[in-house]
Each structure stands twice: as C-alpha cells, then as structure tokens.
Enzyme design. Structure first.
Site, PDB file in Angstrom:
ATOM      1  N   HIS A  68       0.820  -1.114   0.042  1.00  0.00           N
ATOM      2  CA  HIS A  68       0.079  -0.085   0.068  1.00  0.00           C
ATOM      3  C   HIS A  68       0.991   1.409  -0.101  1.00  0.00           C
ATOM      4  O   HIS A  68       1.987   1.246   0.444  1.00  0.00           O
ATOM      5  CB  HIS A  68      -0.762   0.021   1.314  1.00  0.00           C
ATOM      6  CG  HIS A  68      -1.993   0.892   1.412  1.00  0.00           C
ATOM      7  ND1 HIS A  68      -1.596   2.301   1.686  1.00  0.00           N
ATOM      8  CD2 HIS A  68      -3.318   1.071   1.145  1.00  0.00           C
ATOM      9  CE1 HIS A  68      -2.732   2.979   1.958  1.00  0.00           C
ATOM     10  NE2 HIS A  68      -3.778   2.051   1.344  1.00  0.00           N
ATOM     11  N   ASP A  89       2.689  -4.833   8.394  1.00  0.00           N
ATOM     12  CA  ASP A  89       1.695  -3.969   8.053  1.00  0.00           C
ATOM     13  C   ASP A  89       0.379  -4.868   8.185  1.00  0.00           C
ATOM     14  O   ASP A  89       0.166  -5.706   7.353  1.00  0.00           O
ATOM     15  CB  ASP A  89       1.610  -3.140   6.814  1.00  0.00           C
ATOM     16  CG  ASP A  89       0.351  -2.519   6.044  1.00  0.00           C
ATOM     17  OD1 ASP A  89      -0.534  -2.741   6.916  1.00  0.00           O
ATOM     18  OD2 ASP A  89       0.221  -1.827   5.227  1.00  0.00           O
ATOM     19  N   GLN A 118      -4.601  -5.419   6.919  1.00  0.00           N
ATOM     20  CA  GLN A 118      -5.737  -6.443   6.348  1.00  0.00           C
ATOM     21  C   GLN A 118      -5.525  -7.736   6.975  1.00  0.00           C
ATOM     22  O   GLN A 118      -6.192  -8.677   6.480  1.00  0.00           O
ATOM     23  CB  GLN A 118      -5.264  -6.611   4.777  1.00  0.00           C
ATOM     24  CG  GLN A 118      -5.523  -5.114   4.029  1.00  0.00           C
ATOM     25  CD  GLN A 118      -7.127  -4.860   4.020  1.00  0.00           C
ATOM     26  OE1 GLN A 118      -7.766  -5.460   4.255  1.00  0.00           O
ATOM     27  NE2 GLN A 118      -7.210  -3.328   3.548  1.00  0.00           N
ATOM     28  N   LYS A 135     -10.624  -0.643  10.497  1.00  0.00           N
ATOM     29  CA  LYS A 135     -10.813  -1.868   9.565  1.00  0.00           C
ATOM     30  C   LYS A 135     -11.194  -3.297  10.382  1.00  0.00           C
ATOM     31  O   LYS A 135     -11.387  -4.185   9.768  1.00  0.00           O
ATOM     32  CB  LYS A 135      -9.397  -1.941   9.022  1.00  0.00           C
ATOM     33  CG  LYS A 135      -9.123  -1.037   7.818  1.00  0.00           C
ATOM     34  CD  LYS A 135      -8.064  -1.419   7.125  1.00  0.00           C
ATOM     35  CE  LYS A 135      -7.344   0.026   6.080  1.00  0.00           C
ATOM     36  NZ  LYS A 135      -8.104   0.228   4.938  1.00  0.00           N
ATOM     37  N   CYS A 169      -4.571   2.291  -3.602  1.00  0.00           N
ATOM     38  CA  CYS A 169      -3.604   3.034  -3.024  1.00  0.00           C
ATOM     39  C   CYS A 169      -2.312   1.946  -3.321  1.00  0.00           C
ATOM     40  O   CYS A 169      -1.564   1.900  -2.317  1.00  0.00           O
ATOM     41  CB  CYS A 169      -3.768   3.204  -1.636  1.00  0.00           C
ATOM     42  SG  CYS A 169      -4.771   4.461  -1.329  1.00  0.00           S
TER      43      CYS A 169
HETATM   44  N1  PMP Z   1      -1.903  -0.782   4.459  1.00  0.00           N
HETATM   45  C1  PMP Z   1      -2.834  -1.682   4.182  1.00  0.00           C
HETATM   46  C2  PMP Z   1      -2.347  -2.733   3.554  1.00  0.00           C
HETATM   47  C3  PMP Z   1      -4.048  -1.085   3.837  1.00  0.00           C
HETATM   48  O1  PMP Z   1      -5.114  -1.780   3.331  1.00  0.00           O
HETATM   49  C4  PMP Z   1      -4.421   0.277   4.321  1.00  0.00           C
HETATM   50  C5  PMP Z   1      -5.800   0.774   4.158  1.00  0.00           C
HETATM   51  N2  PMP Z   1      -6.391   0.470   2.913  1.00  0.00           N
HETATM   52  C6  PMP Z   1      -3.444   0.888   4.974  1.00  0.00           C
HETATM   53  C7  PMP Z   1      -2.099   0.337   5.074  1.00  0.00           C
HETATM   54  C8  PMP Z   1      -3.449   2.278   5.354  1.00  0.00           C
HETATM   55  O2  PMP Z   1      -4.432   2.245   6.481  1.00  0.00           O
HETATM   56  P1  PMP Z   1      -5.021   3.582   7.232  1.00  0.00           P
HETATM   57  O3  PMP Z   1      -5.530   4.554   5.994  1.00  0.00           O
HETATM   58  O4  PMP Z   1      -6.053   3.233   8.324  1.00  0.00           O
HETATM   59  O5  PMP Z   1      -3.993   4.301   7.949  1.00  0.00           O
END
Ligand code: PMP
Length: 425
Positions: free
Chosen positions: A122, A199, A202, A225, A384
């Site tokens: 991401h 990270d 997910q 999430k 993203c």
């Molecule tokens: N890493 C991953 C794998 C994600 O899916 C996301 C959110 N789509 C993020 C980081 C960022 O999370 P946040 O916007 O809640 O900080």
C-alpha cells in the site's frame, strides 16, 4: 460458528437501502461498519466518563485514564504482545508506519542504507520510506512478485546486503488477498540481523495474530478496519526497539521534564504518544476487539474463507472474468494457506477475503458505478497500490472485500450483479 443473522442485528447500517435495493456492503477492505457495542461504548464515555487522561487528579480524569490503560491491555491481549509498554496508540496504520520510518531512519540509518519493501505494498508502506530516501538518502529495495501476486522469497533473500537495515511488508495484500509468509520473511531478516515491520491493516481484522509467535519487531493496524472507530490504530514494537528509537513527535505527555536547556522523555509507551491521545477512540477499539474476540478470530477466518471460496467458485465462471491474486482452481480447491492458531490448531484460509477482478474490457469505474445502482458497494481504482498496478499492467480493478457480517446471499447478489452489468456491455 459465526451466527451471521444475529451478528447483522448489531450493525444498524446494514439495513440501509440504496436505490431501492438492500445494501450489499463489500468494501470492508477500505473500512468496516461498526456494531452497536462500539458506538455505545464511545457514546457512554462521552456522556459519563469524559475527561482528559493522565493529567488530572479528579475523579473523571482518573476513570478516563484507567479506561485508556484498560484498552491498551485489551490490545496487548488481542495481538499477544508481552507488555502494554509495547502498545503505542496511533491514528492508524499510516501513522504507525510513518512513526517507524521516521524514528528508525533518524537513529539507525545513514545515506546509502537500505530498506526492503515488497511490490504489493500500500502507498502507506512506500511513501514514508521514500520521504526518508529524500531526506536521508536511504535506498528503497523491492521484493518482486509472481504474476499471481506471490512474493518471491528466493529473490527476497538475494536483496540483503550489509547495508540492509529494516524490512517492511504487508501481512495480507489489500489488492490481491495474498497472505504473505511473514514468519519466514521475519526469520530470514533476523538471520541477517535485520528487524521487520509488518503492516497488519488487512490481517488483524481477519485472522488471529500473535506478534510474539511471529517474532515481529514492529506490527501495526488500523481500528476502523476491525469494526472500531476511525482515528485510532496501533503500533506494536518490541520493547528493545521502542526503547532505542527517538520520539516521533514532541508535545505534552511524551516528556519527563522540560526546560529550555534540556528535555527528557517519558517512559514507554508514552514517549511515542505526544498530545492528548484519542482515548475515546481507544475505548471504541477495545470494544471492537472484544466484539470479535467473543465471536473468535478463528471462527471469523473460517467463515470468511467460506464466503471467499463461495464467491471465487462462482466468479471464475463468469465469461471474461479475470481474478487477480493467488488463485489455483476454485472448482476443485483454492490456494490453501494454513493459518496456525495460538492453540496450535490450523484453519484453512485460502487467501485474504479480498477479491480484485476485471471483466472483459469493461472499465472498473463503469462496473463499480453500475453495481452501486444495484445496491452493491465495491471499491474501484488502484487501491493505493499504484506500483502494484504497474506490475500487473493495469490501471485499476474492482475489489470485493468481505467481513464477518456478509452472507452467501450477498455473494449471490454480487455475482448476479456482475453478470447483469456485463450483459449491458
Ligand atoms: N496498509 C494496508 C495494507 C491497507 O489496506 C491500508 C488501508 N487501505 C493501509 C495500510 C492504510 O491504513 P489507514 O488508512 O487506516 O492508515
């Protein structure tokens, strides 16, 4: 067992109608809906126990402080950290990664030193390192993936040099649903004396996570999430690392004593929590983690695997369908990633409960818009993860992502919706 009909009663938003159709909410990878238990815990705090934490001797402040520290303990237990001192509240995954990138680079990296990320990250696990590349001259190296979206572990091993200082990879891809072999990734890095940030944005909502069993040095996730509120997330860090790293931001709470000549810093985890923390968010997050714990992360993983498998089996039959991510042959079996439980048992979880797809030449935005007209909420775009889109040679996908409140009937509605939209082109 997940009793989905009773669970759905806890989520009032699921009763919404969109353009005359019952809402089919399949954008859980972006954010999940919130059960009453979470919203009520937060409302109750605002109504009955609201006061700024840590600073007060008065009753409400003491209660609010106790609640914050109790929430920290709930998080610790949920990811099985050794100590609450290793649980830092952040705004979310993004802030947690920025914190590590900034503090780690400041302390541990020189120009020319290297960080390893993967091709499926991401943006929030790419850009913070690129900012450090600009500021400090560090180098970002990328683990390549197969066309199916599987990390090439042999290639990963080859990336290590004496200048490699940290590895930062996603546990589960938000686009491909790939469950990365993070225990192996961590073991290999540790063989080179290199720490690893995972990270978990997910993964934490979908499977049991044990940071000690993984031996992760840093692990982060977002509250929103995992059925919790926005604006709160978690950075887990091994005590030895958090002790070593400098603060990320300065302000109240994170100090020991302050003078214009010299300031000392507070103990862990407060050293990394400058300013008034999102203590009501922490209450909501704790309520969310208790909610999923009561159902059981193992049961949730198994139920979502069933939904995902049911969806894949039908979707693969749709003419022109291209599904991204690790997919073997859903007619007979799907990729099986064994998830080891804390009690040693294993649950079959094929891949993350995320399905990215395209149908024929239909633009993802067109299909997403038309599905919305049928009440079906899916995400469209690059998710993203633009470098991953470049790797796959596409501009974007549709993405259906499941949560514990989704049903087989909703999968049927998705499949029928895709077929109906496809027939219009
Ligand atoms: N890493 C991953 C794998 C994600 O899916 C996301 C959110 N789509 C993020 C980081 C960022 O999370 P946040 O916007 O809640 O900080």
């Amino acid at each position: 067992m997940v009793n989905v009909q009773s669970i759905r009663q806890d989520f009032p938003i699921l009763q919404t109608e969109v353009y005359g159709h019952p809402l089919v909410y399949l954008d859980n990878g972006a954010t999940t809906q919130k059960p009453r238990q979470v919203v009520e815990a937060m409302v109750n705090q605002y109504y009955h126990t609201n006061a700024n934490v840590h600073r007060g001797v008065h009753h409400l402040s003491v209660v609010a402080t106790d609640m914050l520290e109790q929430s920290r303990e709930t998080v610790r237990k949920f990811i099985h950290a050794a100590s609450v001192d290793e649980i830092v509240f952040t705004r979310g995954t993004t802030e947690a990664i920025n914190l590590v990138a900034s503090s780690f680079c400041q302390q541990e990296m020189q120009a020319g030193d290297e960080v390893i990320v993967s091709a499926m990250e991401h943006h929030s696990n790419i850009v913070p390192w690129q900012l450090q590349a600009e500021r400090k001259g560090i180098i970002v190296k990328v683990i390549p993936i197969t066309d199916e979206g599987i990390l090439l572990v042999d290639e990963y091993e080859k990336l290590f040099t004496p200048k490699t200082k940290i590895v930062s990879v996603a546990h589960v891809s938000n686009v491909l649903g790939t469950i990365n072999p993070v225990a192996d990734i961590i073991r290999i890095a540790h063989d080179h004396g290199v720490p690893v940030l995972i990270d978990g944005a997910q993964s934490v909502p979908h499977m049991p996570v044990d940071v000690q069993a993984l031996d992760a040095d840093f692990y982060c996730f977002s509250g929103h999430k995992v059925y919790g509120p926005t604006g709160i997330g978690v950075l887990y860090g091994k005590r030895e690392w958090l002790d070593r790293l400098p603060p990320y931001q300065g302000g109240g709470e994170m100090i020991g004593t302050v003078s214009f000549e010299h300031t000392t810093f507070n103990q862990l985890p407060y050293k990394f929590e400058a300013g008034t923390p999102n203590y009501v968010g922490a209450t909501g997050l704790a309520a969310a983690l208790e909610y999923v714990s009561n159902i059981g992360m193992q049961a949730i993983a198994a139920y979502e695997a069933e939904l995902t498998q049911y969806a894949l089996r039908q979707m693969i039959q749709i003419p022109g369908m291209k599904i991204f991510g690790p997919l073997v042959n859903p007619q007979s079996s799907i990729v099986n990633c064994q998830l080891s439980q804390q009690d040693g048992s294993e649950v079959q979880c094929s891949r993350g409960s995320v399905i990215s797809f395209l149908v024929g030449n239909i633009h993802h935005l067109d299909m997403g818009t038309l599905l919305d007209r049928l009440g079906i909420a899916v995400r469209t775009g690059h998710h993203c993860a633009e470098p991953l889109m470049h790797r796959l040679g596409i501009e974007g996908t549709l993405r259906a992502s499941f949560a514990l409140y989704n049903t087989l009937e909703e999968v049927d509605a998705l499949v029928a919706g895709i077929k109906r939209v496809a027939s219009m082109f």
